[in-house]
Design an enzyme around this catalytic site. Structure first.
Site, PDB file in Angstrom:
ATOM      1  N   ARG A 291     -10.862   2.699   9.594  1.00  0.00           N
ATOM      2  CA  ARG A 291     -10.444   1.160  10.035  1.00  0.00           C
ATOM      3  C   ARG A 291     -11.603   0.354  10.445  1.00  0.00           C
ATOM      4  NH1 ARG A 291      -5.018  -0.177  11.135  1.00  0.00           N
ATOM      5  NH2 ARG A 291      -4.357   1.717  11.225  1.00  0.00           N
TER       6      ARG A 291
ATOM      7  N   ARG B   1      -1.798 -10.405  13.147  1.00  0.00           N
ATOM      8  CA  ARG B   1      -1.863  -9.149  12.181  1.00  0.00           C
ATOM      9  C   ARG B   1      -3.187  -9.600  11.216  1.00  0.00           C
ATOM     10  NH1 ARG B   1       3.821  -7.245  10.337  1.00  0.00           N
ATOM     11  NH2 ARG B   1       2.508  -5.234   9.204  1.00  0.00           N
TER      12      ARG B   1
ATOM     13  N   ARG C 151      13.028  -7.758  11.565  1.00  0.00           N
ATOM     14  CA  ARG C 151      12.422  -7.250  12.594  1.00  0.00           C
ATOM     15  C   ARG C 151      11.554  -8.321  13.509  1.00  0.00           C
ATOM     16  NH1 ARG C 151       8.881  -2.542   9.495  1.00  0.00           N
ATOM     17  NH2 ARG C 151       7.210  -3.923  10.050  1.00  0.00           N
TER      18      ARG C 151
ATOM     19  N   LYS D 110       0.865  -1.171  -0.109  1.00  0.00           N
ATOM     20  CA  LYS D 110      -0.243   0.031   0.169  1.00  0.00           C
ATOM     21  C   LYS D 110       0.961   1.428  -0.108  1.00  0.00           C
ATOM     22  CE  LYS D 110      -2.269  -0.860   3.932  1.00  0.00           C
ATOM     23  NZ  LYS D 110      -1.644  -2.118   4.129  1.00  0.00           N
TER      24      LYS D 110
ATOM     25  N   ARG E 138      11.528 -10.652   4.935  1.00  0.00           N
ATOM     26  CA  ARG E 138      12.150  -9.271   4.859  1.00  0.00           C
ATOM     27  C   ARG E 138      13.410  -9.220   5.679  1.00  0.00           C
ATOM     28  NH1 ARG E 138       7.486  -5.007   5.216  1.00  0.00           N
ATOM     29  NH2 ARG E 138       7.388  -5.929   7.353  1.00  0.00           N
TER      30      ARG E 138
END
Length: 245
Positions: A106, A196, A185, A31, A152
């Site tokens: 949201r 999530r 991370r 996004k 990542r």
């Protein structure tokens, strides 16, 4: 025109007004990257609730003080305060031709409040017709998202981002540009991703249904090159506006 300048030329007509746009998508769909492309193409701002919250706290506004007091107590900032902050941000002149909402609405309650607010303050077409908010959902297969998130790796110095599956460094664990050790991370784990996704799906499903019912929603395939995703988003925006949204 150089190839570089052509890359930043709007794909749609010069007089096209994107209006208010909500970019939806699960963690890792891109996004942020797509928002940057739309900002460059149409010269419209990205409006992030996180940025608005930090700005109000930094400036010591009444809303900022109220929000900070709640946050200091470990409480969530309620919709009423977030809504008022967003409403104040939408009075600024840079939103005249449209804007990209990031992280808002949201929830269904926020979406309904925003609809009511925009009925009198939204971007207008040359003829005076109000442009409502439209929602574009960037859709990527969940297994691919998991690979993007868990693979990542980030350079702590130059902030270059790698992925051990799709874009690995030349030397394992080392940045190609400055030789720093890449970092993974703590929230880029499968367990964190699963949580999530649960939160995202539970909150976003009613928002998607809300805009679908009103004919103001499109899905875009995010599992393709960045430039093609951008083109698909811009095409969906044009289609929605031509259909009267």
């Amino acid at each position: 025109m150089t190839s570089e300048s052509a890359a930043h030329t709007p794909a749609l007509a010069d007089d096209f007004l994107p209006g208010p746009v909500l970019l939806l998508g699960a963690p890792g769909v891109g996004k942020g990257t797509q928002a940057q492309s739309l900002m460059a193409d149409y010269r419209i701002p990205q409006i992030s609730t996180g940025d608005i919250l930090r700005d109000n706290i930094a400036r010591g506004t009444e809303l900022g003080k109220a929000a900070k007091g709640l946050m200091d107590q470990g409480q969530l900032v309620p919709d009423e305060i977030v809504n008022d902050m967003v409403g104040a941000r939408l009075t600024q002149p840079d939103v005249e031709h449209g804007y990209i909402l990031d992280g808002y609405p949201r929830t269904l309650g926020q979406a309904e409040w925003l609809d009511a607010h925009l009925s009198s303050t939204a971007v207008e077409r040359p003829g005076g017709e109000v442009l409502p908010l439209v929602a574009i959902n960037i859709r990527v297969d969940e297994q691919e998202l998991l690979r993007r998130i868990t693979g990542r790796r980030i350079c702590p110095v130059c902030k270059h981002i790698y992925n051990i599956y799709s874009k690995p460094p030349k030397r394992e664990g080392v940045c190609d540009f400055d030789g720093s050790q890449l970092q993974h991370r703590s929230d880029d784990t499968e367990a964190a991703f699963t949580e999530r996704m649960k939160a995202y799906n539970s909150l976003t499903a009613p928002v998607i249904e809300h805009y679908c019912r009103q004919g103001r929603f499109r899905d875009v395939d995010g599992d393709q090159p960045v430039e093609q995703v951008t083109a698909a988003i811009e095409s969906a925006l044009k289609e929605l506006r031509q259909a009267g949204a």
